[in-house]
Design a protein around this motif. Structure first.
Motif, short mmCIF file in Angstrom:
data_model
loop_
_atom_site.label_atom_id
_atom_site.label_comp_id
_atom_site.label_asym_id
_atom_site.label_seq_id
_atom_site.Cartn_x
_atom_site.Cartn_y
_atom_site.Cartn_z
N SER A 83 0.71 -1.22 0.11
CA SER A 83 -0.03 0.01 0.03
C SER A 83 1.00 1.27 0.09
N LEU A 84 1.97 1.30 0.79
CA LEU A 84 2.70 2.50 0.90
C LEU A 84 3.61 2.38 -0.47
N TYR A 85 4.05 1.41 -1.08
CA TYR A 85 4.59 1.37 -2.18
C TYR A 85 3.93 2.31 -3.53
N ALA A 86 2.67 1.83 -3.50
CA ALA A 86 1.73 2.41 -4.53
C ALA A 86 1.79 4.07 -4.42
N ILE A 87 1.58 4.45 -3.03
CA ILE A 87 1.67 5.77 -2.86
C ILE A 87 2.90 6.72 -3.20
N LEU A 88 4.17 5.95 -2.56
CA LEU A 88 5.45 6.63 -2.79
C LEU A 88 5.76 6.72 -4.07
N ALA A 89 5.34 5.64 -4.99
CA ALA A 89 6.00 5.75 -6.46
C ALA A 89 5.56 7.17 -7.09
N LEU A 90 4.17 7.46 -6.77
CA LEU A 90 3.83 8.81 -7.66
C LEU A 90 4.75 10.15 -6.79
N LEU A 91 4.99 9.96 -5.54
CA LEU A 91 5.69 11.04 -5.17
C LEU A 91 7.34 11.24 -5.85
N SER A 162 7.25 10.79 -21.02
CA SER A 162 7.88 11.58 -19.76
C SER A 162 8.37 10.55 -18.83
N PHE A 163 9.16 10.92 -17.83
CA PHE A 163 9.51 10.10 -16.65
C PHE A 163 8.35 10.03 -15.81
N ARG A 164 7.54 11.00 -15.75
CA ARG A 164 6.40 10.87 -14.73
C ARG A 164 5.26 9.82 -14.96
N LEU A 165 5.12 9.45 -16.16
CA LEU A 165 4.42 8.48 -16.77
C LEU A 165 4.92 7.10 -16.37
N ALA A 166 6.39 6.98 -16.30
CA ALA A 166 7.07 5.60 -15.81
C ALA A 166 6.69 5.55 -14.26
N PHE A 167 6.98 6.57 -13.44
CA PHE A 167 6.53 6.40 -12.19
C PHE A 167 5.20 6.12 -11.86
N ALA A 168 3.91 6.80 -12.44
CA ALA A 168 2.76 6.34 -12.46
C ALA A 168 2.56 4.81 -12.78
N SER A 171 3.46 2.70 -9.79
CA SER A 171 2.54 2.71 -8.80
C SER A 171 1.29 1.91 -9.23
N LEU A 172 0.93 1.64 -10.46
CA LEU A 172 0.19 0.90 -11.11
C LEU A 172 0.56 -0.73 -10.66
N MET A 173 1.89 -1.02 -10.87
CA MET A 173 2.32 -2.10 -10.62
C MET A 173 1.97 -2.93 -9.21
N SER A 174 2.60 -1.81 -8.11
CA SER A 174 2.43 -1.87 -6.81
C SER A 174 0.78 -2.11 -6.38
N LEU A 175 -0.10 -1.74 -7.13
CA LEU A 175 -1.39 -2.08 -6.92
C LEU A 175 -1.83 -3.29 -7.44
N VAL A 176 -1.41 -3.77 -8.46
CA VAL A 176 -1.58 -5.05 -8.86
C VAL A 176 -1.24 -6.28 -7.89
N SER A 177 0.02 -5.86 -7.66
CA SER A 177 0.66 -6.71 -6.65
C SER A 177 -0.11 -6.87 -5.35
N LEU A 178 -0.72 -5.74 -4.79
CA LEU A 178 -1.57 -5.64 -3.54
C LEU A 178 -3.05 -6.62 -3.84
N ILE A 179 -3.46 -6.47 -4.85
CA ILE A 179 -4.40 -7.19 -5.03
C ILE A 179 -4.24 -8.63 -5.02
N LEU A 180 -3.48 -9.03 -5.81
CA LEU A 180 -2.83 -10.48 -5.79
C LEU A 180 -2.48 -11.01 -4.80
N VAL A 181 -1.84 -10.33 -3.43
CA VAL A 181 -1.70 -10.70 -2.18
C VAL A 181 -2.98 -11.13 -1.32
#
Length: 394
Positions: A83-91, A162-168, A171-181
């Motif tokens: 959960s923290l991963y997904a938020i921090l990726a956007l920062l 842009s690199f900002r899309l890479a960070f977004a 975050s999406l990958m972290s959310l997918v992982s969270l759902i799988l867990v």
């Protein structure tokens, strides 16, 4: 807790899928973060500190979260970390100064300490006796494959958009992982049983940790300054991503096979062979500015990495299952990597500045990395080949 056939396979599959998905997101930033920092005006030491902040934070929290997962369960730790991963990726995309990047990296490292070592402890718990190297190799394959595709995706997204899309995307990958867990990853063991266990550090574990520290110190400079070197010789973000991609892809594909090899031939031989070849390759990388040659060298470096990691992590799995402190030992083992990855970029950054930056600075940093790699292998061979001394620790 004994895990039988079908449940063991399901846990291994789900854990591997989560590791793969998560590390795609983490790997996305590898080819772009050093260059972003340099464009912000960061010096070599500051670039090293940005990378080290992640590892320093992991170093501080890994043993704690490992022991807590032994006592209170692994799923709650993993869910919180993701959960923290997904938020921090956007920062990352919101940072405007090197200092802000350092702050994000510190919190990112803390969240990482809640996830990967705990999942690896689950996999180690599920491994049958005599197959620890194979099971850890399968888990490591997922990590390396995810990290290999991540830099390629990150470089391509940064070049095309842009690199900002890479960070977004991270975050999406972290959310997918969270759902799988939440949906598929079961708990392993009971908190009541873990609470009565004591940790045991024997000589094998101690020298495995020493090896991991020194080896990661050398490798940390590669991951930090290989993108800078590529940028200096005129490579694009996509080409830099491809160099990291080939290195991690080859290492990931070979992990399970190297794990089987270590199960059959012992833990020492793969590590010694990896040490010799890795040192030669690290020394050779700054001697060419040709993309094709660099791609060959980084691919070979991936092969040598694949030889050693399943052997060392398999050794930790064996000792952790015997001591009943698997989460704790996996935390310390992961922390040893973080210590190396924290110290490595700082040393490499100082050497880069000492060498005057540019090609000479890169050459000096990679040469020292090769020396540290040799030292790591020699100490592992000396310590693990004949070890029986037991040291009890609470």
């Amino acid at each position: 807790m004994t895990i039988e056939g079908e449940k063991r396979g399901g846990l291994l599959f789900t854990a591997s899928l989560v590791l793969f998905t998560l590390t795609i997101g983490v790997g996305i930033i590898s080819p772009i973060l050093p260059v972003i920092a340099e464009n912000m005006g960061a010096a070599g030491v500051t670039i090293g500190l940005i990378f080290s902040a992640f590892s320093l934070s992991r170093l501080a929290f890994l043993p704690l979260f490992g022991h807590l997962s032994d006592r209170y369960g692994r799923r709650p730790m993993i869910v919180t970390g993701l959960s923290l991963y997904a938020i921090l990726a956007l920062l990352y995309g919101a940072a405007r100064t090197p200092e802000q990047l350092i702050a994000v990296r510190l919190f990112h490292g803390m969240s990482s300490a809640m996830v990967m070592p705990v999942i690896l402890a689950m996999v180690a718990s599920a491994s049958p006796q005599g197959q620890e190297g194979r099971y850890m190799g399968i888990a490591n394959r997922s990590i390396f494959l995810g990290m290999s595709f991540g830099p390629l995706i990150g470089g391509a997204l940064s070049d095309a958009f842009s690199f900002r899309l890479a960070f977004a995307s991270m975050s999406l990958m972290s959310l997918v992982s969270l759902i799988l867990v939440i949906l598929n990853l079961p708990e392993v063991g009971s908190p009541e049983r873990r609470e009565r266990r004591r940790g045991t550090f024997n000589r094998n574990v101690i020298f495995a940790i020493i090896y991991r520290v020194l080896n990661s110190t050398g490798r940390g400079s590669v991951m930090t300054f290989l993108p800078v070197y590529g940028y200096l010789i005129g490579l694009s973000y996509t080409q830099i991503g491809l160099l990291i991609f080939t290195n991690l892809l080859v290492s990931g594909i070979l992990q399970p096979y190297a794990g089987v090899f270590s199960d059959r031939r012992g833990f020492v031989l793969p590590v010694v062979a990896s040490t010799v070849m890795s040192a030669l390759i690290l020394y050779a990388i700054p001697m060419t500015d040709k993309f094709v040659l660099l791609a060959i060298l980084t691919t070979l470096l991936g092969f040598t990495s694949a030889l050693a990691l399943p052997a060392v992590s398999g050794l930790i799995a064996v000792e952790g299952k015997e001591s009943g402190n698997l989460g704790g030992l996996m935390g310390y083992f992961s922390a040893s990597k973080s210590l190396g990855r924290a110290v490595g970029p700082l040393i490499a950054g100082a050497l880069y500045d000492l060498g005057g930056g540019g090609h000479e600075g890169i050459y000096l940093a990679f040469s020292v990395s090769a020396i540290l790699t040799v030292l790591a292998g020699l100490l592992f061979w000396a310590g693990v080949r004949d070890s029986h001394q037991i040291i009890e620790m609470e």
